[in-house]
Each structure stands twice: as structure tokens, then as C-alpha cells.
Design a protein around this motif. Structure first.
Motif, short mmCIF file in Angstrom:
data_model
loop_
_atom_site.label_atom_id
_atom_site.label_comp_id
_atom_site.label_asym_id
_atom_site.label_seq_id
_atom_site.Cartn_x
_atom_site.Cartn_y
_atom_site.Cartn_z
N ARG A 204 52.38 34.12 40.18
CA ARG A 204 51.01 34.08 40.94
C ARG A 204 49.80 34.13 40.12
NH1 ARG A 204 50.66 38.06 44.68
NH2 ARG A 204 52.57 39.24 43.68
N LEU A 205 49.69 34.74 39.30
CA LEU A 205 48.61 34.65 38.18
C LEU A 205 48.54 33.50 37.53
CD1 LEU A 205 49.24 38.31 36.71
CD2 LEU A 205 47.25 37.71 38.19
N THR A 206 49.46 32.45 37.23
CA THR A 206 49.06 31.36 36.84
C THR A 206 48.12 30.49 37.53
OG1 THR A 206 50.86 30.17 37.91
CG2 THR A 206 51.42 31.26 35.82
N PHE A 207 48.38 30.71 39.05
CA PHE A 207 47.43 29.91 39.93
C PHE A 207 45.89 30.30 39.71
CE2 PHE A 207 51.44 30.25 42.80
CZ PHE A 207 52.00 29.17 41.97
N VAL A 208 45.78 31.50 39.88
CA VAL A 208 44.60 32.42 39.62
C VAL A 208 43.82 31.81 37.96
CG1 VAL A 208 43.05 34.50 39.33
CG2 VAL A 208 45.02 34.25 40.83
N SER A 209 44.79 31.75 37.02
CA SER A 209 44.56 31.24 35.84
C SER A 209 43.77 29.66 35.71
CB SER A 209 45.37 31.29 34.67
OG SER A 209 46.62 30.54 34.94
N VAL A 210 44.42 28.95 36.71
CA VAL A 210 43.90 27.48 36.92
C VAL A 210 42.56 27.55 37.16
CG1 VAL A 210 44.50 25.45 38.01
CG2 VAL A 210 46.25 26.66 36.85
N ALA A 211 42.19 28.19 38.35
CA ALA A 211 41.12 28.32 39.02
C ALA A 211 40.07 28.72 38.11
CB ALA A 211 40.90 29.02 40.23
N ILE A 212 40.32 29.64 37.20
CA ILE A 212 39.23 30.23 36.36
C ILE A 212 38.87 29.30 35.14
CG2 ILE A 212 38.77 32.05 34.55
CD1 ILE A 212 40.49 33.99 36.28
N TRP A 213 40.03 28.71 34.65
CA TRP A 213 40.12 27.68 33.83
C TRP A 213 39.20 26.42 34.02
CZ3 TRP A 213 42.42 27.44 28.43
CH2 TRP A 213 42.37 26.07 27.97
N TRP A 214 39.41 25.92 35.31
CA TRP A 214 38.96 24.72 35.89
C TRP A 214 37.48 24.90 35.95
CZ3 TRP A 214 40.86 22.80 41.31
CH2 TRP A 214 40.22 21.39 41.38
N GLY A 215 37.04 26.14 36.60
CA GLY A 215 35.74 26.59 36.74
C GLY A 215 34.77 26.41 35.61
#
Length: 459
Positions: A204-215
Motif C-alpha cells: 500500500r505504501l507503493t501507491f503513496v510513493s507513486v503520488a509523491i513521485w508524480w507530483g
């Protein structure tokens, strides 16, 4: 009003189409959004959706649901894209609209952290919203390409953007894979944790990491890429924005048939990109259906990412030697081979070999398709035309997954659908053969000169 481009620099950056700061900032959005495409669309989320969100369901049911919600998201974006593109051109708001849908994608992706066992409805809703946000943002991102690149740079910049996307998406996916397989290195609970929340935390932390990276890596585009100024739309200026948008949309729909070769390119892209999109979106869950090891499948996606880097540059060079159209044709031939091998695939080794082949052609074929279309349309109507391009691209994400869903529910297996994808490459290739690239480019530039539509053109 668009700023004048900075003077180009010499050397390696110029050879990659990255001579100006605005070109480098534009390409960074490929680096940013590819984290979503790799981790959410291709690698991690499909497995999590099948094993956790659809816990207790047969694997083919999860495959069918993923195909169905993919289709739903693409239909929504396809219906919205032409109107959004026309509105962006009329109001000179490509970047604000890109930011709006980027925010939607970031929020939905970060919220995937709250998906737990059996939450397939929540997972489906968030996946649809994230897809809408990401794919709608691509409409405005792609429409900026002909404003930051000259005719001579456009193929190189498009392929370089895809290469940067492979690197960025690959780096984050490698980190995701590290804490999924070795959670103890990061102080995270593993698969033997006492609670379901603990067992799924690392994923589930991978999903948060995507949002941070993308932003974070989207910021350069908003800081350095100028908003193209209005052009060729004086007669719409006095109208209400909604009425003007619909009027421009009707006009652009008519213009599509005037630019015959751009229209043929759209039709060809509609068909063959359906095959490409189906392979991208359904490969991992197809491997899950075949009971392949999840770690091997994610490793295969990493192979695609890092093989894709040099091969995207290679396709940019091939376009200079063979021509853009022939280079795309070569990619379609390789995709046909991929489908034939995928139909008989039984082992994890087969899956890794196929990943290598996909990495060779995926980025180059799609990047050259984007730049070829950009060269066949007037710059001053780029948002509107790329709105229609997005419609075609999204419908190209509808038919293949819909075919997967139908065959899954009818037969309980996706194997037959793999072979059926070949038809998309054959028909698309035949239509692409009819495109006269030099004549189409001549028509587009003549329209710009006639209508004073050189706004936003690089110097």
C-alpha cells in the motif's frame, strides 16, 4: 502570451531534443507520470487488485473486473477529451487544466493506501478516478509538444520523453520492488505480520510513493513551459467560452477530414495502439492468471523499463534513417511476434523474454506515433486535435480490454484474447501504409501560415 524560447544549446542535449529549458521541463513530465503507468497500471496494482481487493474470487473474475473498469475509465476520458482540448485552446489554459487532472490522479492514487482485503469496489472506483486524472492530463501534456519543439526536434524530443519515462518509472518501481520483497531493510512488516493491515502495508505504501513521485517531478513543467498564446481564434473571442468551445470542436471535427493524412494516422493509431495498450494493461494480470510468481512479473516490468531506455533513443535514430512511418511499422511487426509467443507462454522464462521484446519496441512506437501526429496538425489547434488524438488513444484502450473481459467471462481464460490482438497490428499497419507523411506535413504548415497560427512555435 507564449514566451520566446530560450536559444538552443549545443552538444548532447541538442541531439536529444533537450536544447532548451522548456523542452527539458516538458520531458520531465514523462519521468513523473511513468511512475503511475508502471506501478499502478502495469506492475503492482493489478496483482494487489487480484490477490487482495478480490480476495476469495477466482483469478479470471479479477481479470475480467480489471478489464471492465479499465474500459469504463477510458470511455469517460474519451468523451471528455475533445471538449477539454477545444476549451484549452480557446482559453489558453492547457497548463491549469493539466494541473486540475493531475491533482485528481494524485489524490486517487494516494487514496489506494486505504484498500484492504475484499475492497474491490473501493479499489475499482479509485482506479477509474486515477485513470481519468492521468489520461486527461496527457491530453494537455501532449498538446504542448508542438509548442516546445521545432519540426526538426519533435521526433527526438518525443522519444527522449519516453526514454526519461522509462528511467523514472523504472527507478521508482525498483524501489517499490525492494521494499515489497525485502521489507525488513526498510523496517516494514512482512508477509508474516499478525494483521492484514501489516501484511499489506509494504504494498500500500507503493501507491503513496507513486503520488509523491508524480507530483514532485511534475513541478518543472509548470515552472518552465510557457502557456501557448491564443491564435487563429479571433472570431470566437466575443463568444461565451462554452459556446466557443463547442463551435471550435465542430470546426475541428470538420478539419480532421481536410487533413486527410492526419486523419488516416488517427485511424491507424486507433487500431494498432489498441493492441499496444492491451498488452501493457493486461500482461501482469494475465501472468497472475497463469500462476506466475509475482516477483518475477514485477521484475519483467523492470526489464521493460530499462531495455526501453536505449531502445527509445534507438527508435529516434531509426526515424532519421528509415523515416518515422517505417520505424513504427517495424515496431508493429515485433508486436505481432510478441502476441504469437504470448499465446503459447507457459513459464516465467517465457514471460521475461517477452518483457525484453516489449521493451525494445514499446516506447519508440508510441513516441513516434505522438510526434508523427503532432507534425501532421496545425500548431494553433494542437489542443483540439490532441483532444481527438486522446479520444482515439482512449478508445484504443477500450476494445482490447473489453475483448479480454468478454473472452474471460465466456471461456474462463485469457489465452485466446492474446492471439486476437494480432489483428489490431495487421489492420493498423495497413492503414498507416496509406499515410503520406511529407504531404500531410505540408498541409499542416500551410494552414498555419494562412491563418496566422504560428503562435507558440519554437524559434
Amino acid at each position: 502570451m507564449a514566451e520566446e524560447p530560450n536559444p538552443p544549446t549545443r552538444g548532447a542535449l541538442a541531439k536529444l531534443g533537450l536544447a532548451r529549458p522548456e523542452a527539458r521541463a516538458w520531458a520531465m513530465y514523462d519521468w513523473a507520470n511513468s511512475a503511475f503507468m508502471t506501478t499502478i497500471i502495469t506492475a503492482v496494482f493489478p496483482i494487489y487488485y487480484s490477490q487482495v481487493a478480490n480476495s476469495g474470487q477466482p483469478s479470471h473474475v479479477a481479470s475480467g473486473r480489471l478489464a471492465a473498469i479499465t474500459t469504463l475509465g477510458m470511455v469517460i476520458v474519451a468523451l471528455m477529451s475533445p471538449i477539454l482540448g477545444a476549451y484549452a485552446d480557446h482559453t489558453a489554459r492547457k497548463k491549469p487544466l493539466l494541473g486540475l487532472f493531475l491533482a485528481l490522479g494524485l489524490a486517487a492514487t494516494a487514496a489506494m493506501f486505504f484498500i484492504h482485503s475484499g475492497d474491490w469496489i473501493l479499489a475499482s472506483v479509485l482506479f477509474v478516478l486515477a485513470n481519468i486524472g492521468a489520461n486527461a492530463s496527457f491530453v494537455f501534456y501532449d498538446s504542448l509538444l508542438p509548442h516546445v519543439a521545432s519540426d526538426e526536434e519533435i521526433d527526438r524530443l518525443s522519444t527522449t520523453g519516453y526514454a526519461l519515462g522509462y528511467i523514472g518509472g523504472g527507478i521508482l518501481l525498483a524501489l517499490n520492488l525492494a521494499w515489497i520483497t525485502k521489507p525488513e531493510w526498510f523496517g516494514l512488516p512482512g508477509p508474516d505480520a499478525a494483521t492484514e493491515a501489516g501484511r499489506t502495508l509494504r504494498v500500500r505504501l507503493t501507491f503513496v510513493s507513486v503520488a509523491i513521485w508524480w507530483g514532485i517531478f511534475s513541478i518543472p513543467l509548470f515552472r518552465r513551459v510557457p502557456e501557448p498564446r491564443l491564435a487563429g481564434g479571433e472570431r470566437w473571442a466575443a463568444m461565451h467560452p462554452v459556446r466557443a468551445t463547442l463551435g471550435r470542436l465542430r470546426e475541428t471535427a470538420g478539419d480532421l477530414t481536410r487533413f486527410r493524412h492526419g486523419f488516416l494516422m488517427l485511424l491507424a493509431f486507433l487500431i494498432y495502439n489498441d493492441g499496444i495498450g492491451t498488452i501493457i494493461r493486461m500482461a501482469t494480470i494475465y501472468g497472475e492468471e497463469l500462476r506466475l510468481d509475482p516477483t518475477v512479473m514485477i521484475t519483467a516490468i523492470l526489464i521493460v523499463q530499462f531495455v526501453g531506455v536505449p531502445c527509445s533513443f534507438l527508435f529516434g535514430s531509426l526515424a532519421g534513417l528509415l523515416g518515422v512511418k517505417r520505424s513504427i511499422m517495424l515496431g508493429l511487426v515485433v508486436y505481432t511476434v510478441i502476441c504469437a509467443v504470448g499465446y503459447s507462454m507457459t513459464t516465467e522464462t517465457h514471460f521475461l523474454i517477452l518483457a525484453g521484446l516489449v521493451g525494445v519496441v514499446q516506447g519508440g512506437t508510441q513516441a513516434l506515433s505522438r510526434s508523427l501526429f503532432a507534425s501532421l496538425i496545425p500548431r494553433s489547434k494542437s489542443g483540439e486535435f490532441f483532444g481527438f488524438f486522446a479520444v482515439v488513444e482512449k478508445f484504443a484502450g477500450i476494445f482490447g480490454p473489453a475483448m479480454f473481459a468478454a473472452i474471460n467471462f465466456a471461456t474462463g481464460s485469457s489465452r485466446g484474447a492474446i492471439l486476437g490482438v494480432i489483428g489490431f497490428f495487421v489492420v493498423g499497419g495497413l492503414l498507416l501504409a496509406l499515410v503520406d507523411v511529407p504531404e500531410g506535413q505540408r498541409q499542416a504548415r500551410a494552414w498555419d501560415l494562412e491563418h496566422g497560427g504560428r503562435a507558440g512555435e519554437p524559434g
